[in-house]
Design a protein around this motif. Sequence first.
Motif, PDB file in Angstrom:
ATOM      1  N   LYS A  94     -45.265 -11.502  35.518  1.00  7.11           N
ATOM      2  CA  LYS A  94     -45.819 -11.761  36.840  1.00  7.11           C
ATOM      3  C   LYS A  94     -45.402 -10.680  37.831  1.00  7.11           C
ATOM      4  N   ASP A  95     -44.140 -10.250  37.751  1.00  2.84           N
ATOM      5  CA  ASP A  95     -43.657  -9.198  38.658  1.00  2.84           C
ATOM      6  C   ASP A  95     -44.362  -7.869  38.391  1.00  2.84           C
ATOM      7  N   ILE A  96     -44.605  -7.563  37.121  1.00  2.15           N
ATOM      8  CA  ILE A  96     -45.296  -6.313  36.779  1.00  2.15           C
ATOM      9  C   ILE A  96     -46.727  -6.335  37.314  1.00  2.15           C
ATOM     10  N   LEU A  97     -47.400  -7.469  37.195  1.00  2.47           N
ATOM     11  CA  LEU A  97     -48.787  -7.581  37.657  1.00  2.47           C
ATOM     12  C   LEU A  97     -48.908  -7.441  39.173  1.00  2.47           C
ATOM     13  N   ASN A  98     -47.806  -7.614  39.902  1.00  2.00           N
ATOM     14  CA  ASN A  98     -47.832  -7.443  41.355  1.00  2.00           C
ATOM     15  C   ASN A  98     -47.710  -5.990  41.784  1.00  2.00           C
ATOM     16  N   ILE A  99     -47.486  -5.088  40.837  1.00  2.00           N
ATOM     17  CA  ILE A  99     -47.399  -3.663  41.160  1.00  2.00           C
ATOM     18  C   ILE A  99     -48.794  -3.139  41.512  1.00  2.00           C
ATOM     19  N   PRO A 100     -48.943  -2.472  42.663  1.00  2.00           N
ATOM     20  CA  PRO A 100     -50.261  -1.961  43.071  1.00  2.00           C
ATOM     21  C   PRO A 100     -50.837  -0.987  42.044  1.00  2.00           C
ATOM     22  N   GLY A 101     -52.137  -1.087  41.821  1.00  2.00           N
ATOM     23  CA  GLY A 101     -52.830  -0.154  40.939  1.00  2.00           C
ATOM     24  C   GLY A 101     -53.070  -0.658  39.534  1.00  2.00           C
ATOM     25  N   LEU A 102     -52.403  -1.729  39.149  1.00  2.00           N
ATOM     26  CA  LEU A 102     -52.590  -2.252  37.794  1.00  2.00           C
ATOM     27  C   LEU A 102     -53.806  -3.171  37.734  1.00  2.00           C
ATOM     28  N   ILE A 103     -54.605  -2.981  36.717  1.00  2.00           N
ATOM     29  CA  ILE A 103     -55.733  -3.886  36.491  1.00  2.00           C
ATOM     30  C   ILE A 103     -55.312  -5.039  35.593  1.00  2.00           C
ATOM     31  N   GLU A 104     -54.570  -4.720  34.550  1.00  2.00           N
ATOM     32  CA  GLU A 104     -54.184  -5.751  33.596  1.00  2.00           C
ATOM     33  C   GLU A 104     -52.888  -5.355  32.885  1.00  2.00           C
ATOM     34  N   LEU A 105     -52.086  -6.355  32.559  1.00  2.05           N
ATOM     35  CA  LEU A 105     -50.917  -6.158  31.700  1.00  2.05           C
ATOM     36  C   LEU A 105     -51.326  -6.577  30.290  1.00  2.05           C
ATOM     37  N   GLU A 106     -51.494  -5.600  29.429  1.00  2.38           N
ATOM     38  CA  GLU A 106     -52.014  -5.884  28.082  1.00  2.38           C
ATOM     39  C   GLU A 106     -50.937  -6.452  27.167  1.00  2.38           C
ATOM     40  N   ASP A 107     -49.715  -5.907  27.275  1.00  2.00           N
ATOM     41  CA  ASP A 107     -48.671  -6.361  26.350  1.00  2.00           C
ATOM     42  C   ASP A 107     -47.290  -6.038  26.918  1.00  2.00           C
ATOM     43  N   LEU A 108     -46.329  -6.903  26.630  1.00  2.00           N
ATOM     44  CA  LEU A 108     -44.930  -6.676  26.985  1.00  2.00           C
ATOM     45  C   LEU A 108     -44.081  -7.074  25.788  1.00  2.00           C
ATOM     46  N   LYS A 109     -43.273  -6.129  25.304  1.00  2.00           N
ATOM     47  CA  LYS A 109     -42.387  -6.395  24.180  1.00  2.00           C
ATOM     48  C   LYS A 109     -40.958  -6.044  24.577  1.00  2.00           C
ATOM     49  N   LEU A 110     -40.054  -6.981  24.368  1.00  2.00           N
ATOM     50  CA  LEU A 110     -38.632  -6.759  24.619  1.00  2.00           C
ATOM     51  C   LEU A 110     -37.869  -7.105  23.351  1.00  2.00           C
ATOM     52  N   ARG A 111     -36.906  -6.270  23.002  1.00  2.00           N
ATOM     53  CA  ARG A 111     -36.102  -6.557  21.818  1.00  2.00           C
ATOM     54  C   ARG A 111     -34.652  -6.178  22.082  1.00  2.00           C
ATOM     55  N   LYS A 112     -33.753  -6.900  21.450  1.00  2.00           N
ATOM     56  CA  LYS A 112     -32.336  -6.664  21.621  1.00  2.00           C
ATOM     57  C   LYS A 112     -31.793  -5.852  20.458  1.00  2.00           C
ATOM     58  N   SER A 113     -30.858  -4.975  20.769  1.00  2.00           N
ATOM     59  CA  SER A 113     -30.146  -4.219  19.750  1.00  2.00           C
ATOM     60  C   SER A 113     -28.679  -4.218  20.162  1.00  2.00           C
ATOM     61  N   GLY A 114     -27.929  -5.143  19.618  1.00  2.00           N
ATOM     62  CA  GLY A 114     -26.550  -5.315  20.066  1.00  2.00           C
ATOM     63  C   GLY A 114     -26.530  -5.903  21.463  1.00  2.00           C
ATOM     64  N   LEU A 115     -25.849  -5.196  22.383  1.00  2.00           N
ATOM     65  CA  LEU A 115     -25.743  -5.673  23.757  1.00  2.00           C
ATOM     66  C   LEU A 115     -26.798  -5.075  24.671  1.00  2.00           C
ATOM     67  N   VAL A 116     -27.643  -4.178  24.163  1.00  2.00           N
ATOM     68  CA  VAL A 116     -28.644  -3.530  25.006  1.00  2.00           C
ATOM     69  C   VAL A 116     -30.040  -4.010  24.632  1.00  2.00           C
ATOM     70  N   VAL A 117     -30.978  -3.753  25.545  1.00  2.00           N
ATOM     71  CA  VAL A 117     -32.366  -4.206  25.372  1.00  2.00           C
ATOM     72  C   VAL A 117     -33.301  -3.010  25.472  1.00  2.00           C
ATOM     73  N   PHE A 118     -34.290  -2.970  24.601  1.00  2.00           N
ATOM     74  CA  PHE A 118     -35.331  -1.956  24.627  1.00  2.00           C
ATOM     75  C   PHE A 118     -36.672  -2.658  24.879  1.00  2.00           C
ATOM     76  N   GLY A 119     -37.577  -1.954  25.540  1.00  2.00           N
ATOM     77  CA  GLY A 119     -38.855  -2.574  25.854  1.00  2.00           C
ATOM     78  C   GLY A 119     -40.026  -1.627  25.719  1.00  2.00           C
ATOM     79  N   GLU A 120     -41.205  -2.218  25.654  1.00  2.00           N
ATOM     80  CA  GLU A 120     -42.462  -1.452  25.623  1.00  2.00           C
ATOM     81  C   GLU A 120     -43.516  -2.237  26.393  1.00  2.00           C
ATOM     82  N   VAL A 121     -44.203  -1.562  27.300  1.00  2.00           N
ATOM     83  CA  VAL A 121     -45.217  -2.193  28.135  1.00  2.00           C
ATOM     84  C   VAL A 121     -46.514  -1.414  28.015  1.00  2.00           C
ATOM     85  N   THR A 122     -47.617  -2.115  27.882  1.00  2.00           N
ATOM     86  CA  THR A 122     -48.939  -1.494  27.882  1.00  2.00           C
ATOM     87  C   THR A 122     -49.730  -2.065  29.049  1.00  2.00           C
TER      88      THR A 122
END
Length: 274
Positions: free
Chosen positions: A103-131
């Motif tokens: 919801k917060d990402i969709l409030n960013i000006p200029g975006l038409i659609e949030l196609e995908d959001l992926k978050l994964r943990k690796s130990g104590l840190v988190v990696f992500g990918e957004v389309t």
Amino acid sequence: MQRLFFSVLTIYGLSVYKRNVGTKINSQSLIADAVHSYTDVFSSMIVVVAVLGSMLGVSKLDSLGTIVISLLIFKMGIESARDAVLTLMDAWLDEDESERIKKDILNIPGLIELEDLKLRKSGLVVFGEVTVEVEGETDLKRVELLSEEIKTVVKKEVENLEHIVVNVKPVQRINFRLALPVFDNNGFQAKLSEHLGKAPYFLFVEIKEGKVGDYQIIENRSFNSEKKGGMKAVDLIIQEKANVLAVRNVGEGPYYMLRDNFIKILQIRRGKYC
């Protein structure tokens, strides 16, 4: 009996401590251990009740306590096994948090659609990918700005975010909100203002699949500003979530501000859009 009560309180305090530390450092193993300690507390309380029941002559409480403890251990075992498997697979467990981030990402000006959001943990840190989808072609600078905004949004919810990849897909917008600077509040009969920052009002029009929909007139309270009137007008346009501006003249500052917020500019000349 006193020793049993003291043991229960000690285990409970330890479980609370483990839970707080595990949540703070985002350690699923420590949180799971805290849950296991909670189970020990509950089991001990059932034992206390069963013992008291036996002392009072209610023998059935002993058998009932055994059944409850068995079901509880089975339930906690299934849940712990599920969380452990998902953690080993680098899965993201908090669905509510993911929805807030989307919801917060969709409030960013200029975006038409949030196609995908992926978050994964690796130990104590988190990696992500957004389309995400944006209108038309975008240059490298605008993609970098958008990536930083998305990264900031995600970091508000995920403090230990290590890295996030932003994929930007250009598409053709079919629904948009048009902004026009005007001199009065007479709706579609309003006279167009020559200058962005000197417009007393803004006409906002909803365009859906090429058809004109609802409109709204909003007062530009900063139109008498001696400094940065155009920038303040752009602030209003951004706040109203317009993504297209039809105007005759745009200053350099407002132009870059509009561009960086993915707001398309239609320059009007001689009563026509060009």
